[in-house]
Motif scaffolding. Structure first.
Motif, PDB file in Angstrom:
ATOM      1  N   GLY A 151       0.818  -1.213   0.000  1.00  0.00           N
ATOM      2  CA  GLY A 151       0.000   0.000   0.000  1.00  0.00           C
ATOM      3  C   GLY A 151       0.849   1.259   0.000  1.00  0.00           C
ATOM      4  N   PRO A 152       1.757   1.440   0.995  1.00  0.00           N
ATOM      5  CA  PRO A 152       2.667   2.584   0.932  1.00  0.00           C
ATOM      6  C   PRO A 152       3.537   2.594  -0.313  1.00  0.00           C
ATOM      7  N   ALA A 153       3.907   1.410  -0.824  1.00  0.00           N
ATOM      8  CA  ALA A 153       4.722   1.365  -2.046  1.00  0.00           C
ATOM      9  C   ALA A 153       3.978   1.985  -3.215  1.00  0.00           C
ATOM     10  N   GLU A 154       2.690   1.678  -3.335  1.00  0.00           N
ATOM     11  CA  GLU A 154       1.887   2.253  -4.423  1.00  0.00           C
ATOM     12  C   GLU A 154       1.801   3.772  -4.294  1.00  0.00           C
ATOM     13  N   TRP A 155       1.584   4.248  -3.066  1.00  0.00           N
ATOM     14  CA  TRP A 155       1.482   5.693  -2.861  1.00  0.00           C
ATOM     15  C   TRP A 155       2.803   6.385  -3.170  1.00  0.00           C
ATOM     16  N   LEU A 156       3.924   5.790  -2.772  1.00  0.00           N
ATOM     17  CA  LEU A 156       5.235   6.387  -3.035  1.00  0.00           C
ATOM     18  C   LEU A 156       5.575   6.343  -4.521  1.00  0.00           C
ATOM     19  N   LEU A 157       5.114   5.323  -5.227  1.00  0.00           N
ATOM     20  CA  LEU A 157       5.306   5.306  -6.681  1.00  0.00           C
ATOM     21  C   LEU A 157       4.570   6.467  -7.336  1.00  0.00           C
ATOM     22  N   HIS A 158       3.348   6.702  -6.920  1.00  0.00           N
ATOM     23  CA  HIS A 158       2.613   7.848  -7.456  1.00  0.00           C
ATOM     24  C   HIS A 158       3.294   9.156  -7.068  1.00  0.00           C
ATOM     25  N   ARG A 159       3.817   9.212  -5.865  1.00  0.00           N
ATOM     26  CA  ARG A 159       4.502  10.419  -5.435  1.00  0.00           C
ATOM     27  C   ARG A 159       5.757  10.669  -6.275  1.00  0.00           C
ATOM     28  N   PHE A 160       6.482   9.597  -6.590  1.00  0.00           N
ATOM     29  CA  PHE A 160       7.664   9.764  -7.442  1.00  0.00           C
ATOM     30  C   PHE A 160       7.264  10.244  -8.832  1.00  0.00           C
ATOM     31  N   ARG A 161       6.224   9.636  -9.409  1.00  0.00           N
ATOM     32  CA  ARG A 161       5.819  10.054 -10.747  1.00  0.00           C
ATOM     33  C   ARG A 161       5.347  11.500 -10.742  1.00  0.00           C
ATOM     34  N   SER A 162       4.664  11.913  -9.685  1.00  0.00           N
ATOM     35  CA  SER A 162       4.223  13.296  -9.575  1.00  0.00           C
ATOM     36  C   SER A 162       5.413  14.239  -9.446  1.00  0.00           C
ATOM     37  N   GLY A 163       6.399  13.871  -8.591  1.00  0.00           N
ATOM     38  CA  GLY A 163       7.581  14.718  -8.428  1.00  0.00           C
ATOM     39  C   GLY A 163       8.427  14.801  -9.682  1.00  0.00           C
ATOM     40  N   SER A 164       8.568  13.689 -10.407  1.00  0.00           N
ATOM     41  CA  SER A 164       9.352  13.724 -11.635  1.00  0.00           C
ATOM     42  C   SER A 164       8.650  14.533 -12.717  1.00  0.00           C
ATOM     43  N   LEU A 165       7.306  14.506 -12.729  1.00  0.00           N
ATOM     44  CA  LEU A 165       6.576  15.313 -13.702  1.00  0.00           C
ATOM     45  C   LEU A 165       6.743  16.801 -13.409  1.00  0.00           C
ATOM     46  N   ALA A 166       6.725  17.161 -12.115  1.00  0.00           N
ATOM     47  CA  ALA A 166       6.979  18.556 -11.755  1.00  0.00           C
ATOM     48  C   ALA A 166       8.402  18.964 -12.116  1.00  0.00           C
ATOM     49  N   GLY A 167       9.370  18.062 -11.919  1.00  0.00           N
ATOM     50  CA  GLY A 167      10.747  18.356 -12.317  1.00  0.00           C
ATOM     51  C   GLY A 167      10.904  18.506 -13.809  1.00  0.00           C
ATOM     52  N   LEU A 168      10.119  17.747 -14.570  1.00  0.00           N
ATOM     53  CA  LEU A 168      10.170  17.863 -16.024  1.00  0.00           C
ATOM     54  C   LEU A 168       9.687  19.231 -16.480  1.00  0.00           C
ATOM     55  N   ARG A 169       8.705  19.788 -15.772  1.00  0.00           N
ATOM     56  CA  ARG A 169       8.230  21.126 -16.124  1.00  0.00           C
ATOM     57  C   ARG A 169       9.254  22.200 -15.749  1.00  0.00           C
ATOM     58  N   ALA A 170       9.944  21.990 -14.632  1.00  0.00           N
ATOM     59  CA  ALA A 170      10.826  23.037 -14.120  1.00  0.00           C
ATOM     60  C   ALA A 170      12.233  22.989 -14.708  1.00  0.00           C
ATOM     61  N   LEU A 214      13.624   9.981  -6.645  1.00  0.00           N
ATOM     62  CA  LEU A 214      13.663   8.526  -6.595  1.00  0.00           C
ATOM     63  C   LEU A 214      14.309   8.038  -5.303  1.00  0.00           C
ATOM     64  N   ALA A 215      15.449   8.616  -4.940  1.00  0.00           N
ATOM     65  CA  ALA A 215      16.128   8.210  -3.708  1.00  0.00           C
ATOM     66  C   ALA A 215      15.249   8.470  -2.483  1.00  0.00           C
ATOM     67  N   GLU A 216      14.556   9.592  -2.496  1.00  0.00           N
ATOM     68  CA  GLU A 216      13.685   9.920  -1.363  1.00  0.00           C
ATOM     69  C   GLU A 216      12.546   8.921  -1.231  1.00  0.00           C
ATOM     70  N   CYS A 217      11.890   8.595  -2.340  1.00  0.00           N
ATOM     71  CA  CYS A 217      10.743   7.692  -2.293  1.00  0.00           C
ATOM     72  C   CYS A 217      11.174   6.265  -1.965  1.00  0.00           C
ATOM     73  N   LEU A 218      12.285   5.804  -2.549  1.00  0.00           N
ATOM     74  CA  LEU A 218      12.757   4.452  -2.265  1.00  0.00           C
ATOM     75  C   LEU A 218      13.193   4.331  -0.804  1.00  0.00           C
ATOM     76  N   ALA A 219      13.870   5.345  -0.286  1.00  0.00           N
ATOM     77  CA  ALA A 219      14.262   5.325   1.127  1.00  0.00           C
ATOM     78  C   ALA A 219      13.031   5.315   2.028  1.00  0.00           C
ATOM     79  N   GLY A 220      12.002   6.065   1.651  1.00  0.00           N
ATOM     80  CA  GLY A 220      10.767   6.061   2.429  1.00  0.00           C
ATOM     81  C   GLY A 220      10.112   4.691   2.442  1.00  0.00           C
ATOM     82  N   TYR A 221      10.099   4.019   1.287  1.00  0.00           N
ATOM     83  CA  TYR A 221       9.498   2.682   1.237  1.00  0.00           C
ATOM     84  C   TYR A 221      10.284   1.688   2.084  1.00  0.00           C
TER      85      TYR A 221
END
Length: 503
Positions: free
Chosen positions: A358-377, A392-399
């Motif tokens: 469950g947390p893994a799924e949420w962190l995957l979505h969080r990574f995709r959201s953060g990478s999409l924001a980074g792609l814009r910036a 990626l390092a932040e989300c994987l460490a959190g999981y």
């Protein structure tokens, strides 16, 4: 013949025609007027060719450009306009839409319904006394493989906006998966010897029936209904830990949850199939379209003529389910399967892995959201890669932190649980890395690579177990480390590709 040429017959002109007074300085460049008129378009252009295309679409030929603006062609004129007006890329109105936003509560609920079925083994322990693992493991693996592939196919139809096709796929595939899992368990019980094999085969059949119904409910976003179906079995398992329940009561509670899940799944599928629900006479057919922003389905008529998803496209997902399922089983049953002295089931590790999904799924979505924001910036590919790697390092460490906490808590609470030593803990965290990076590669569209690595890891550990090569714990640690390294390397390769991050 002595008159001026502009003097017509019978006209008498005493003075010269009035000539316009010459202005001070040079004549105005018509390019200035064009630059003012096209300022917003030119400022937003990313290349001169884009401006040239706009000029040509406006009907400006090269002859017109040479006569009016004194430039050779549209490309030369576009380059001058591009150099004259500074770049201004306007942001879209309103906040950017994040297609990867997902609520934490829903993901935790999914992790809970993934883990609760494991309590069936606690409730059914007296029924399985003396039974071997032969009917249980093949039936479980068959269900994981089939239902992973089936859920991908159903999600593919939903992604195309065809909910009725997804319903038909589940209506045909779910019963077939239950029959296949039951047949596999029965075949394993037939090939094995021992008095307890057939009760184990019956337990595996109920498990296969539940897995098929749970797949339907999860794909159709009915996690709460599935949680309600698991309540009888969960309550029975909790009572069985405190009291010695009679066998008929245990069997009834075990049967109740799959029966309720099957009824809920049937109620979800049957009303959604054309021909099985009544439609008012003369009413137009309704084909739902996917609202990508909200993840909901509306009843607008579909104009989508895209081809149906290929069946072969779902096979790598089944292979991924097989590989990861075998690795999880070895994490929990590695010592028992190796037959070492004093071997015990590492149930807390398996529970921690399933709960952490469950947390893994949420962190995957969080990574995709953060990478999409980074792609814009980001303005360069290198800057984007660095930003995505940090997320990626932040989300994987959190999981891994969540997995570490769950494993330690389970070891402390579980009666007679084996100690979570250094090798066992390292293997568990590496298996968690394999699962998380494999799911991330799936979202990147590289499911075949992830499936190949996980299947190869499962095969290597199986061969080592069958041949007695090395210590089971050290072999498991080495296989997990190599698999995690390969998958992490694949993620790093795809991390800087903007196309891999598309929604």
């Amino acid at each position: 013949m002595s008159g001026p040429l502009w003097q017509g017959p019978g006209q008498k002109v005493d003075t010269l025609p009035l000539l316009p007074r010459q202005r001070d300085g040079r004549a105005a460049d018509p390019l200035d007027e064009l630059a003012v008129r096209l300022e917003e378009v030119v400022a937003a252009a990313v290349h001169p060719d884009e401006i040239a295309a706009i000029l040509e679409s406006d009907g400006m030929t090269d002859d017109h450009i040479r006569l009016t603006y004194g430039r050779e062609d549209s490309f030369t004129l576009a380059e001058e306009l591009y150099a004259r007006i500074p770049r201004r890329h306007p942001e879209p109105p309103g906040p950017p839409v994040d297609p990867w936003h997902v609520g934490l509560l829903g993901c935790l609920l999914r992790g809970l319904v993934f883990a609760l079925p494991g309590l069936a083994y606690v409730l059914g322990a007296p029924l399985l006394r003396g039974a071997g693992l032969a009917p249980l493991l093949p039936g479980a693996l068959t269900g994981w493989v089939w239902n992973q592939a089936l859920s991908h196919r159903a999600y593919s139809w939903l992604g195309l906006g065809d909910r009725e096709a997804a319903t038909r796929a589940l209506l045909r595939g779910a019963p077939a998966g239950a029959l296949l899992g039951s047949a596999t368990a029965a075949a394993a019980a037939t090939l094995s010897s021992g008095p307890g094999q057939w009760p184990a085969a019956a337990f595996a059949s109920a498990q296969a029936l539940y897995l098929s119904a749970a797949t339907v409910l999860l794909v159709m976003d009915r996690e709460r209904a599935l949680l309600c179906a698991l309540l009888p079995m969960t309550a029975g398992a909790v009572l069985a830990m405190a009291y010695d329940l009679v066998v008929p009561l245990r069997a009834g509670l075990l049967v109740a949850s799959p029966a309720v899940a099957v009824c809920l799944a049937a109620g979800t599928l049957v009303p959604g199939v054309p021909g099985l629900r009544k439609r008012p006479v003369g009413a137009p057919p309704r084909t739902p379209l996917l609202d990508r922003r909200k993840g909901l389905f509306s009843g607008r008529p579909s104009q989508d003529t895209r081809a149906a998803p290929r069946v072969a496209a779902s096979l790598p997902y089944g292979l991924f389910g097989l590989g990861t399922g075998v690795l999880v089983l070895y994490t929990a049953l590695g010592d028992v399967l190796a037959g070492g002295p004093g071997a015990v089931v590492s149930a807390p590790s398996a529970v921690a892995l399933t709960l952490s999904m469950g947390p893994a799924e949420w962190l995957l979505h969080r990574f995709r959201s953060g990478s999409l924001a980074g792609l814009r910036a980001s303005t360069t590919s290198r800057a984007f890669w660095r930003g995505a790697a940090a997320v990626l390092a932040e989300c994987l460490a959190g999981y891994l932190t969540v997995l570490f906490v769950l494993a330690n808590a389970g070891t402390l609470l579980w009666p007679d649980a084996p100690a979570l030593g250094g090798v066992r803990l390292a293997t568990l965290l590496l298996i968690g890395t394999v699962l998380w990076t494999g799911l991330l590669l799936q979202s990147f569209g590289a499911v075949l690579s992830a499936a190949a690595v996980c299947a190869a890891a499962a095969l290597a550990q199986t061969l080592a177990l069958l041949t007695g090569t090395g210590s089971p714990r050290l072999v498991g640690l080495g296989v997990a480390a190599v698999s995690a390294g390969l998958l992490a390397g694949l993620v790093c390769v795809l991390l800087g590709r903007a196309t891999a991050h598309r929604a």
